[in-house]
Design a protein around this motif. Structure first.
Motif, PDB file in Angstrom:
ATOM      1  N   VAL A  99       1.186  -0.992  -0.377  1.00  0.00           N
ATOM      2  CA  VAL A  99       0.146  -0.426  -0.162  1.00  0.00           C
ATOM      3  C   VAL A  99       0.749   1.414  -0.589  1.00  0.00           C
ATOM      4  N   ALA A 100       1.243   1.982  -1.555  1.00  0.00           N
ATOM      5  CA  ALA A 100       1.453   3.351  -1.172  1.00  0.00           C
ATOM      6  C   ALA A 100       1.567   4.400  -0.521  1.00  0.00           C
ATOM      7  N   ASN A 101       2.355   4.961   0.470  1.00  0.00           N
ATOM      8  CA  ASN A 101       2.473   6.129   1.423  1.00  0.00           C
ATOM      9  C   ASN A 101       2.646   5.354   2.990  1.00  0.00           C
ATOM     10  N   THR A 102       2.316   4.163   2.759  1.00  0.00           N
ATOM     11  CA  THR A 102       2.211   3.163   4.103  1.00  0.00           C
ATOM     12  C   THR A 102       3.260   1.841   4.539  1.00  0.00           C
ATOM     13  N   LYS A 103       3.227   1.722   5.546  1.00  0.00           N
ATOM     14  CA  LYS A 103       4.542   0.763   6.245  1.00  0.00           C
ATOM     15  C   LYS A 103       4.026  -0.514   5.472  1.00  0.00           C
ATOM     16  N   ILE A 104       2.206  -0.738   4.954  1.00  0.00           N
ATOM     17  CA  ILE A 104       1.577  -1.860   4.782  1.00  0.00           C
ATOM     18  C   ILE A 104       2.649  -2.653   3.372  1.00  0.00           C
ATOM     19  N   SER A 105       3.565  -3.385   3.853  1.00  0.00           N
ATOM     20  CA  SER A 105       4.155  -4.210   2.698  1.00  0.00           C
ATOM     21  C   SER A 105       4.038  -5.821   2.512  1.00  0.00           C
ATOM     22  N   TYR A 179      13.218   0.508  -1.111  1.00  0.00           N
ATOM     23  CA  TYR A 179      11.868   0.591  -2.591  1.00  0.00           C
ATOM     24  C   TYR A 179      10.911   0.150  -1.958  1.00  0.00           C
ATOM     25  N   MET A 180       9.231   0.607  -2.773  1.00  0.00           N
ATOM     26  CA  MET A 180       8.456  -0.050  -2.380  1.00  0.00           C
ATOM     27  C   MET A 180       8.373  -1.150  -2.523  1.00  0.00           C
ATOM     28  N   SER A 182      10.252  -5.383  -3.972  1.00  0.00           N
ATOM     29  CA  SER A 182      11.130  -5.813  -3.940  1.00  0.00           C
ATOM     30  C   SER A 182      11.713  -6.201  -5.882  1.00  0.00           C
ATOM     31  N   ASN A 183      10.647  -4.790  -6.302  1.00  0.00           N
ATOM     32  CA  ASN A 183      10.896  -5.333  -7.855  1.00  0.00           C
ATOM     33  C   ASN A 183      11.679  -3.977  -7.866  1.00  0.00           C
ATOM     34  N   GLY A 184      11.753  -2.725  -6.999  1.00  0.00           N
ATOM     35  CA  GLY A 184      12.339  -2.112  -7.355  1.00  0.00           C
ATOM     36  C   GLY A 184      11.343  -0.210  -7.570  1.00  0.00           C
ATOM     37  N   ASN A 185      10.013  -1.429  -7.716  1.00  0.00           N
ATOM     38  CA  ASN A 185       9.435   0.494  -7.771  1.00  0.00           C
ATOM     39  C   ASN A 185       9.541   1.297  -6.524  1.00  0.00           C
ATOM     40  N   GLY A 186       9.038   2.851  -6.742  1.00  0.00           N
ATOM     41  CA  GLY A 186       9.473   3.509  -5.762  1.00  0.00           C
ATOM     42  C   GLY A 186      10.097   3.470  -4.739  1.00  0.00           C
ATOM     43  N   PRO A 187      11.611   3.930  -5.542  1.00  0.00           N
ATOM     44  CA  PRO A 187      12.622   4.452  -4.907  1.00  0.00           C
ATOM     45  C   PRO A 187      12.274   5.417  -3.229  1.00  0.00           C
ATOM     46  N   GLY A 188      13.163   5.231  -2.911  1.00  0.00           N
ATOM     47  CA  GLY A 188      12.690   5.897  -1.406  1.00  0.00           C
ATOM     48  C   GLY A 188      14.186   6.568  -0.412  1.00  0.00           C
ATOM     49  N   ALA A 217       7.064  -2.816   8.519  1.00  0.00           N
ATOM     50  CA  ALA A 217       8.283  -2.832   6.786  1.00  0.00           C
ATOM     51  C   ALA A 217       8.785  -1.035   6.461  1.00  0.00           C
ATOM     52  N   ARG A 218       9.963  -0.409   5.939  1.00  0.00           N
ATOM     53  CA  ARG A 218      10.498   0.550   5.938  1.00  0.00           C
ATOM     54  C   ARG A 218      10.827   0.525   3.997  1.00  0.00           C
ATOM     55  N   GLY A 219      11.069  -0.471   3.621  1.00  0.00           N
ATOM     56  CA  GLY A 219      11.618  -0.554   2.462  1.00  0.00           C
ATOM     57  C   GLY A 219      11.960  -2.066   1.801  1.00  0.00           C
ATOM     58  N   TRP A 220      12.424  -2.209   0.862  1.00  0.00           N
ATOM     59  CA  TRP A 220      12.886  -3.524   0.171  1.00  0.00           C
ATOM     60  C   TRP A 220      14.402  -3.243  -0.205  1.00  0.00           C
ATOM     61  N   VAL A 221      16.114  -3.874  -0.415  1.00  0.00           N
ATOM     62  CA  VAL A 221      16.965  -3.287  -0.520  1.00  0.00           C
ATOM     63  C   VAL A 221      17.575  -4.816  -1.639  1.00  0.00           C
ATOM     64  N   ARG A 222      18.741  -4.513  -1.451  1.00  0.00           N
ATOM     65  CA  ARG A 222      19.483  -5.523  -2.034  1.00  0.00           C
ATOM     66  C   ARG A 222      19.949  -6.389  -1.079  1.00  0.00           C
TER      67      ARG A 222
END
Length: 229
Positions: A99-105, A179-180, A182-188, A217-222
């Protein structure tokens, strides 16, 4: 995309869609596997258990035509979204719900998917999508032999220490871009030597490690941006 939006990513082919109409509400249900027991001379007690899998129910519509309340820039036919969900369900697969702009992932499986027309109105499909959290696990073979001999290293050769491994729930140190999904969408934002917890792992993805704080969750990384604390 700016603002609120719900994205679904198929783990098998990394294809992502955005739900065309945002649900009126979206709630995550966290439950503990607690059990009540009666103890002699004490009475009823509550034995605390582990967290159960998280449930999400999404209720919304797939419109046939563009309206003022759609959340996407380019509306697809309802069958496009329906086929996407049904293919994951038929393949016994799972998907990442963001869910964009939230911590839901969360990684989720499809428990139930119901759609159709209501009240004789055929300009949009109404649907209910019930999801359950997915946790990866591996079966471990346990040896029952009591007399199993330990292998000894050959003289003159030092045993090389295996690299430190981590999994869901591990404490790690992160240095890299978030990132938002695991595919790298929505870099933050960018983490630098930040102590975090592994929330989820999407094997085979470009940014497979989801990190966070206190379960959020804060985001996805390598993978290369993460090391065990």
């Amino acid at each position: 995309m700016d603002g609120f939006g719900v994205f679904l990513t198929n783990y098998k082919n990394n294809k992502t869609i955005q739900l065309p109409v945002n649900p009126a509400e979206l709630k995550l249900k966290y439950e503990g596997d607690d059990q009540s027991q009666t103890v002699v001379n004490l009475g009823e007690i509550n034995r605390l258990g582990n967290l159960k899998l998280v449930d999400i129910t999404i209720e919304s519509t797939f419109p046939l035509n563009e309206t003022t309340y759609i959340a996407v820039d380019e509306l697809q036919e309802p069958e496009y979204y329906i086929d996407f969900i049904k293919k994951i369900q038929k393949a016994k697969g799972h998907m990442q719900v963001v869910v964009a702009n939230t911590k839901i992932s969360l990684a989720m499986t499809i428990s139930s998917f119901e759609y159709g027309f209501e009240d004789g109105y055929d300009e949009e499909y109404k649907y209910t999508l019930e999801l359950k959290q997915y946790r990866e696990f591996k079966a471990i073979k346990v040896s029952t032999s009591k007399n199993k001999k330990k292998k000894k290293s050959k003289k003159g050769k030092e045993r090389i220490s295996p690299p430190k491994k981590f999994g869901v729930g591990s404490s790690v140190v992160v240095s890299g871009k978030l990132y938002m999904d695991s595919n790298g969408n929505g870099p933050g934002g960018y983490e630098k030597n930040a102590k975090r917890t592994v929330i989820n792992i999407a094997t085979g993805h470009k940014f497979p490690i989801c990190v966070g704080i206190n379960g959020s969750a804060r985001g996805w990384v390598r993978k290369s941006d993460v090391k065990k604390a």
